[in-house]
Write a protein that holds these residues in place. Structure first.
Motif, PDB file in Angstrom:
ATOM      1  N   GLN A  68       0.716  -1.255  -0.086  1.00 53.78           N
ATOM      2  CA  GLN A  68      -0.040   0.060  -0.160  1.00 53.78           C
ATOM      3  C   GLN A  68       0.768   1.358   0.016  1.00 53.78           C
ATOM      4  OE1 GLN A  68      -2.292  -0.937   3.552  1.00 53.78           O
ATOM      5  NE2 GLN A  68      -4.216  -1.059   2.353  1.00 53.78           N
ATOM      6  N   GLU A  71       2.508   2.158  -3.365  1.00 55.85           N
ATOM      7  CA  GLU A  71       1.575   2.545  -4.262  1.00 55.85           C
ATOM      8  C   GLU A  71       1.471   4.156  -4.382  1.00 55.85           C
ATOM      9  OE1 GLU A  71      -2.326   0.910  -3.869  1.00 55.85           O
ATOM     10  OE2 GLU A  71      -1.724  -0.981  -4.183  1.00 55.85           O
ATOM     11  N   GLN A  78      10.063   4.836  -3.297  1.00 54.20           N
ATOM     12  CA  GLN A  78      10.052   3.429  -3.381  1.00 54.20           C
ATOM     13  C   GLN A  78      11.417   2.876  -3.180  1.00 54.20           C
ATOM     14  OE1 GLN A  78       8.159   1.894  -6.614  1.00 54.20           O
ATOM     15  NE2 GLN A  78       6.206   3.256  -6.458  1.00 54.20           N
ATOM     16  N   LYS A 141      -5.965   6.354   0.783  1.00 52.82           N
ATOM     17  CA  LYS A 141      -5.901   4.855   0.779  1.00 52.82           C
ATOM     18  C   LYS A 141      -6.150   4.695   2.260  1.00 52.82           C
ATOM     19  CE  LYS A 141      -3.992   4.000  -3.090  1.00 52.82           C
ATOM     20  NZ  LYS A 141      -4.624   2.673  -4.101  1.00 52.82           N
TER      21      LYS A 141
END
Length: 144
Positions: A68, A71, A78, A141
């Motif tokens: 999650q 994303e 990342q 999210k």
């Protein structure tokens, strides 16, 4: 022997006696944590199985939150997260091996290792949620 030396000797004897009277807990620190998921099993084998199972559940939760988070991160973010996660995995494995080695040769060693992996993985999941919750919320999210 002077008064202070006798007093020091007496005090040291009391401390040593106190240490000998304290029960030895061979269960490992993670197994005795208040939030430990494996309180009911009676035997070492049952405890080991319970902690192995619980560590798999903790790993699944960690992988889910990790995915999650990835994303909502840039490519650089990342890479940073991936580098940190790889180092954390090395740390966790070394940390849990060190704890297991305290019980080397004993039947508790595998149980202690599994309990450590479970607890450290659960803690890492909590840390990632704390670090990245604002980012996940910013992108709508839900944090699970």
């Amino acid at each position: 022997m002077g008064y202070m030396q006798r007093l020091d000797s007496y005090f040291c004897s009391l401390v040593l006696a106190g240490c000998l009277l304290v029960p030895n807990n061979a269960g490992g620190q993670h197994m005795n944590a208040p939030d430990s998921p494996c309180k009911a099993p009676a035997s070492s084998a049952e405890m080991t199985v319970c902690f192995i199972s619980a560590s798999k559940v903790a790993d699944e939760r960690l992988n889910k939150i990790y995915a999650q988070i990835r994303e909502v991160l840039s490519a650089d973010g990342q890479r940073d997260l991936q580098a940190a996660q790889r180092l954390w995995l090395k740390f966790r494995d070394a940390n849990c091996s060190a704890e297991k080695n305290l019980y080397a040769g004993g039947s508790a060693a595998p149980m202690v290792y599994a309990a450590c992996v479970e607890a450290d993985t659960r803690e890492r999941t909590s840390d990632l949620k704390a670090m990245y919750s604002w980012r996940l919320q910013k992108f709508g999210k839900a944090i699970e």
